[in-house]
Design a protein around this motif. Structure first.
Motif, short mmCIF file in Angstrom:
data_model
loop_
_atom_site.label_atom_id
_atom_site.label_comp_id
_atom_site.label_asym_id
_atom_site.label_seq_id
_atom_site.Cartn_x
_atom_site.Cartn_y
_atom_site.Cartn_z
N THR A 102 0.82 -1.21 0.00
CA THR A 102 0.00 0.00 0.00
C THR A 102 0.85 1.27 0.00
O THR A 102 0.48 2.27 -0.60
N THR A 103 2.01 1.21 0.66
CA THR A 103 2.88 2.37 0.73
C THR A 103 3.36 2.76 -0.67
O THR A 103 3.81 1.90 -1.43
N SER A 104 3.22 4.01 -0.99
CA SER A 104 3.63 4.60 -2.28
C SER A 104 2.74 4.16 -3.45
O SER A 104 3.04 4.50 -4.60
N ALA A 105 1.64 3.45 -3.18
CA ALA A 105 0.75 3.08 -4.29
C ALA A 105 0.17 4.32 -4.99
O ALA A 105 0.14 4.37 -6.23
N PRO A 106 -0.28 5.35 -4.26
CA PRO A 106 -0.79 6.54 -4.97
C PRO A 106 0.28 7.22 -5.82
O PRO A 106 -0.01 7.70 -6.91
N GLU A 107 1.53 7.26 -5.31
CA GLU A 107 2.60 7.90 -6.06
C GLU A 107 2.88 7.16 -7.37
O GLU A 107 3.05 7.76 -8.43
N LEU A 108 2.92 5.82 -7.30
CA LEU A 108 3.16 5.04 -8.51
C LEU A 108 1.96 5.14 -9.45
O LEU A 108 2.12 5.18 -10.68
#
Length: 702
Positions: free
Chosen positions: A216-222
């Motif tokens: 989940t971590t950095s999913a929005p950024e990717l």
């Protein structure tokens, strides 16, 4: 008569028919219906809007129903179609046929004749019974599909002509088509229903990555780095799942490379799976290669545009074309799903990854083609900024771009508000054009763009853009070797900090900018900039409640204009001197000075600054406890600021007007003015909103 024997010998036999004349009626062959639709593979998220449109389309009477899912390559058209068909296929008792028409590659694209030959064979038609005449093939296919409702799924169609012969015979049948092209002809001829499929929003894209990887971590950024494009998300998710990247954050870093000048670039190797045929660039290449050369050329040149969003005028500048030819080529790119159009805005948008692909194609073109396109793009934005800015105000401007008298003789907009709105609509592209000009060494254009954007930034309060562009403009003026431009960029950058007024640091930056601009202007003997720098230092003194120092600065600024024809500059200084007199308690001289300033602005004419003088008059009357006179002046100032959407001035006038109404006992009118001021302050993020709302509360409780 010979003897006849009805006997069989010599083995074991099944049923035997004995008859002088035998009539044998074979039972028709019963075959299983074709079930060629593949099931859903992998992960699927959302698409609620698209699925709702598809469901509504399938219930329309008067079929066969034809639905066309359109969108760019890799956006998820096929997956969306399969997801929907998985839910509804049991409604269709007949055959379910599927074929990839390979429309993305014109050299490998399947002809209707070849497809019909295959479909007829799939329907157990003997090769010798397949019509030789191609024109009879569609008739034969319709006859064979007339008994029961069927599904025909045609993936990757290129043209409407590929689809029309493949429409089945039963009226309740369903034809599902996916295409990177709009296939408008199919709508015209058969009432096909178009369902656009767009990239996923950030939340759904992040959910897809999480489903694939468990991260989940950095999913929005990717998700943002992939622009919500499902094929890119699949590639990056597969790489993380296979541990080519340790985390989604590492995948973001791998995808977002930086060029030597700090710009973000796309690493296409990262956007591919080496041991598979999944490649984002290959998808875009397949859409680009078949285009006619004039369309490919415009596509490349749009890749040089500093943002993915253009209007016809900007695209025409990029391509060096007239508007009619530009629209034709843009429409071709829309039909190829390499551009999206927003009818409500009149603008076209490329997906970020498509824009990156177009830029890569431009990099492979000749240097001459690239340089000419960038010249036209930057020059086009400078021209449109200048023509709007000349309507915004009558201020003096430096630079050859402002010298053409056509801007005064034939104004491009009917009023300042319309010109400001046009600049506002183009603001993102105009700021990007400053960056492009500065980055590519077009220094004169860079600082002149800044000069042309002064009115927009000052009146609409875009401080971040103001400071960024003028910082670039300052460097550009220095590189261009224009000392007047250098001093003016320094001055106006300082004024951005002065107007933002976010604390001691902004005050220090403003003072440094004004002082340095004054030093440079005096050294080169430029009277207007010398006067403006002294004026700005006087405004700092006014803010610091030092009216005597402010008045000295304003007087020195007037002296600096000795022998210079600059009525607007003198009117501004008359206004500021009136404010300084009012602040020092010299009521009658202040009002007289402000009235002289107002008369000067009426004579120019300069309605914006006339309204500002009226605001200062209202403030002076309030300070002298004349609320009725204050309300009159402020009420006259308000319409110009309201009509031209200058919200910070409008808020300030309403704030003062509320105080004037309260002072004259008009409590209800005071509350209305203050509430309107508070709403505007809140929209602007101005801390005075709390002060005004507190005044309203006190008014009501009293």
């Amino acid at each position: 008569m010979d003897e006849t024997h009805n006997t069989i010998s010599g083995g074991r036999f099944g049923a035997v028919v004995q008859a002088r004349v035998a009539h044998v009626h074979a039972a028709p062959t019963v075959r299983d219906p074709q079930r060629q639709l593949r099931g859903m593979v992998g992960y699927f998220v959302n698409r609620v809007a698209e699925l709702r449109l598809l469901e509504a389309a399938s219930s329309r009477p008067g079929g066969p129903t034809i639905v066309v899912l359109t969108g760019m390559g890799g956006v998820g058209k096929t997956a969306s179609a399969l997801r929907w068909l998985t839910d509804i296929r049991d409604r269709y008792a007949g055959d379910h046929l599927f074929i990839d028409l390979r429309g993305q590659d014109p050299d490998a694209s399947r002809s209707p004749t070849a497809v019909l030959d295959r479909f007829l064979r799939d329907l157990d038609v003997s090769p010798r019974d397949i019509p030789v005449d191609p024109e009879r093939l569609p008739e034969h296919f319709r006859s064979l599909t007339a008994a029961q409702p069927v599904i025909v799924f045609l993936d990757n169609a290129r043209t409407a002509a590929q689809v029309r012969p493949l429409i089945p015979g039963h009226p309740d049948s369903l034809v599902v088509v996916t295409s990177r092209h709009t296939l408008a002809g199919l709508t015209a001829s058969h009432g096909a229903i178009r369902v656009p499929v767009k990239p996923l929003d950030e939340g759904d894209a992040a959910a897809l990555l999480t489903a694939m990887t468990g991260h989940t971590t950095s999913a929005p950024e990717l998700a943002r780095a992939c622009g919500g494009l499902p094929i890119a998300l699949r590639v990056m998710g597969a790489q993380v799942a296979e541990q080519a990247h340790a985390s989604l954050a590492d995948a973001v870093s791998a995808l977002d490379r930086r060029s030597g000048d700090g710009r973000s670039t796309t690493d296409w190797e990262v956007l591919s799976v080496p041991d598979d045929d999944i490649s984002v660039r290959a998808v875009f290449d397949a859409s680009y290669r078949p285009l006619p050369e004039d369309v490919r050329r415009l596509y490349r040149q749009l890749g040089l545009h500093p943002t993915p969003v253009v209007d016809v005028r900007a695209a025409a500048c990029a391509g060096g074309l007239d508007p009619a030819a530009t629209r034709r080529l843009l429409d071709a790119l829309v039909r190829a799903s390499l551009l999206e159009t927003g009818p409500e805005t009149g603008r076209y948008r490329m997906h970020d990854l498509v824009h990156a692909h177009a830029a890569d194609q431009a990099a492979e073109a000749s240097a001459a083609e690239r340089e000419a396109a960038v010249d036209r793009i930057v020059g086009g934005y400078l021209e449109r900024a200048v023509e709007a800015d000349r309507v915004v105000s009558s201020r003096w401007r430096h630079g050859p771009a402002f010298a053409d008298p056509i801007y005064s003789a034939n104004p491009a907009y009917p009023d300042p508000g319309s010109a400001l709105d046009a600049l506002e609509a183009d603001r993102e592209n105009l700021v990007a054009a400053v960056r492009l000009a500065a980055r590519t060494g077009r220094h004169a254009e860079a600082w002149q763009l800044c000069e042309a954007l002064w009115g927009l930034f000052f009146m609409r309060r875009h401080f971040a853009d103001w400071i960024e562009t003028y910082t670039l403009g300052l460097r550009a003026a220095e590189q261009a070797g224009d000392p007047v431009a250098h001093a003016r960029m320094q001055l106006h950058l300082g004024f951005a900090y002065f107007e933002r007024n976010a604390g001691a640091d902004d005050e220090a930056e403003a003072r440094t900018g004004f002082t340095e601009a004054l030093r440079r202007a005096r050294r080169i003997g430029h009277a207007r900039t010398t006067s403006s720098a002294l004026e700005s230092l006087g405004l700092l003194a006014l803010r610091a409640d030092e009216p005597a120092l402010a008045a000295r600065n304003f007087a020195d600024a007037v002296d600096a204009l000795d022998g210079v024809d600059h009525p607007r500059g003198r009117a501004l200084l008359t206004h500021h001197l009136g404010r300084a007199l009012a602040l020092s308690g010299q009521d009658a001289p202040a009002v007289a000075q402000l009235e002289r300033a107002r008369a000067a602005f009426i004579a120019i004419p300069d309605p914006y600054n006339e309204a500002r003088v009226l605001t200062s008059l209202g403030e002076a009357h309030l300070r002298a406890n004349r609320p009725d006179e204050a309300a009159t002046a402020l009420s006259r100032a308000l319409p110009h600021m309201r009509d031209n959407r200058v919200r910070h001035e409008q808020a300030r006038i309403l704030h003062l007007l509320g105080s004037a109404r309260a002072g004259s006992g008009a409590i209800e009118a005071a509350g209305e003015a203050w509430l309107a001021a508070a709403e505007l302050y809140e929209q602007l993020g101005d801390s005075r909103a709390g002060e005004v709302r507190a005044a309203v509360s006190a008014l009501r409780s009293g």
